[in-house]
Design a protein around this motif. Structure first.
Motif, mmCIF file in Angstrom:
data_model
loop_
_atom_site.group_PDB
_atom_site.id
_atom_site.type_symbol
_atom_site.label_atom_id
_atom_site.label_comp_id
_atom_site.label_asym_id
_atom_site.label_seq_id
_atom_site.Cartn_x
_atom_site.Cartn_y
_atom_site.Cartn_z
ATOM 1 N N THR A 30 10.034 -37.102 34.794
ATOM 2 C CA THR A 30 9.401 -37.345 36.087
ATOM 3 C C THR A 30 10.151 -38.396 36.903
ATOM 4 N N LYS A 31 10.077 -38.220 38.198
ATOM 5 C CA LYS A 31 10.606 -39.221 39.110
ATOM 6 C C LYS A 31 9.461 -39.945 39.809
ATOM 7 N N LEU A 32 8.238 -39.505 39.525
ATOM 8 C CA LEU A 32 7.067 -40.125 40.139
ATOM 9 C C LEU A 32 6.664 -41.361 39.351
ATOM 10 N N LEU A 53 -4.420 -31.887 45.760
ATOM 11 C CA LEU A 53 -3.762 -32.946 45.004
ATOM 12 C C LEU A 53 -2.606 -33.541 45.807
ATOM 13 N N LYS A 54 -1.857 -32.695 46.462
ATOM 14 C CA LYS A 54 -0.746 -33.138 47.319
ATOM 15 C C LYS A 54 -1.262 -34.105 48.378
ATOM 16 N N ARG A 55 -2.367 -33.742 49.026
ATOM 17 C CA ARG A 55 -2.934 -34.603 50.079
ATOM 18 C C ARG A 55 -3.439 -35.929 49.503
ATOM 19 N N HIS A 56 -4.114 -35.880 48.358
ATOM 20 C CA HIS A 56 -4.657 -37.112 47.764
ATOM 21 C C HIS A 56 -3.552 -38.073 47.336
ATOM 22 N N LEU A 57 -2.483 -37.532 46.766
ATOM 23 C CA LEU A 57 -1.470 -38.388 46.159
ATOM 24 C C LEU A 57 -0.268 -38.658 47.057
ATOM 25 N N GLY A 58 -0.135 -37.893 48.125
ATOM 26 C CA GLY A 58 1.021 -38.071 48.999
ATOM 27 C C GLY A 58 2.313 -37.653 48.318
ATOM 28 N N ILE A 59 2.235 -36.629 47.491
ATOM 29 C CA ILE A 59 3.425 -36.119 46.795
ATOM 30 C C ILE A 59 3.730 -34.721 47.309
ATOM 31 N N SER A 60 4.874 -34.182 46.890
ATOM 32 C CA SER A 60 5.254 -32.850 47.355
ATOM 33 C C SER A 60 4.339 -31.788 46.751
ATOM 34 N N TYR A 61 4.266 -30.658 47.419
ATOM 35 C CA TYR A 61 3.456 -29.560 46.901
ATOM 36 C C TYR A 61 3.954 -29.153 45.519
ATOM 37 N N ARG A 62 5.288 -29.107 45.368
ATOM 38 C CA ARG A 62 5.890 -28.714 44.085
ATOM 39 C C ARG A 62 5.452 -29.650 42.950
ATOM 40 N N ALA A 63 5.495 -30.956 43.217
ATOM 41 C CA ALA A 63 5.067 -31.926 42.190
ATOM 42 C C ALA A 63 3.584 -31.767 41.891
ATOM 43 N N ALA A 64 2.780 -31.547 42.936
ATOM 44 C CA ALA A 64 1.333 -31.363 42.735
ATOM 45 C C ALA A 64 1.074 -30.099 41.931
#
Ligand code: ZN
Length: 129
Positions: A81-83, A107-118
Motif C-alpha cells: 500500500t501507498k496509503l 468509501l472514496k468520498r469518505h476517505l478522499g482516496i481514488s476510486y481504484r483504492a476504495a
C-alpha cells in the motif's frame, strides 16, 4: 415488537475511533500489538530478538538470528500500500461498522482516496468473508 439485540450491540463511535486510531503512530502501535501480541517474532525463523532501523518512512525490523528484514506490514494485506495506515484503519472502521455494504464510491468520498483504492479495499473485505 421485540428488539433485535444484535442490532444494538455497542460499536466504536467516530470520536472514539479517532481518539484510538487518529494518528499514524497510534495505528502503527495497534497494528504492532495485533501482529505481534507477545512481541516481535521473525516471520522467517520465529526468533524474538531484533534490531530496528529507519529506511525512509518505514521502520525495518531485522532478525538478530537470521538477519531477515521485515516491516510492520510486510506479509500482510497492506504490504504494497501507498496509503497511510490512518486511511486503512478508517476504511476498515467504515466497512465493518455499516450494517449494509458500503459502495466503493461512498468509501472514496469518505476517505478522499481514488476510486481504484476504495474498490480494492472493498474487495479486500469481500475476500475475507
Ligand atoms: Zn529470523
Amino acid at each position: 415488537m421485540s428488539m433485535n439485540l444484535i442490532q444494538f450491540q455497542p460499536g466504536l463511535s467516530m470520536p472514539e475511533f479517532l481518539r484510538k486510531y487518529g494518528t499514524e503512530s497510534r495505528c502503527r502501535r495497534a497494528l504492532y500489538r495485533a501482529r505481534w501480541p507477545m512481541g516481535f517474532r521473525c516471520p522467517a525463523c520465529g526468533d524474538r530478538r531484533r534490531s530496528s532501523f529507519r529506511r525512509g518512512a518505514q521502520t525495518i525490523y531485522q532478525c538478530r538470528a537470521c538477519q531477515h528484514q521485515s516491516t510492520l506490514i510486510s506479509g500482510t494485506l497492506l504490504q504494497d500500500t501507498k496509503l497511510p495506515l490512518t486511511t486503512w484503519f478508517m476504511a476498515i472502521h467504515l466497512l465493518t461498522s455499516t450494517k449494509t455494504n458500503m459502495a466503493a464510491l461512498e468509501l472514496k468520498r469518505h476517505l478522499g482516496i481514488s476510486y481504484r483504492a476504495a474498490w480494492r479495499s472493498n474487495m479486500t473485505r469481500s475476500c475475507k468473508r
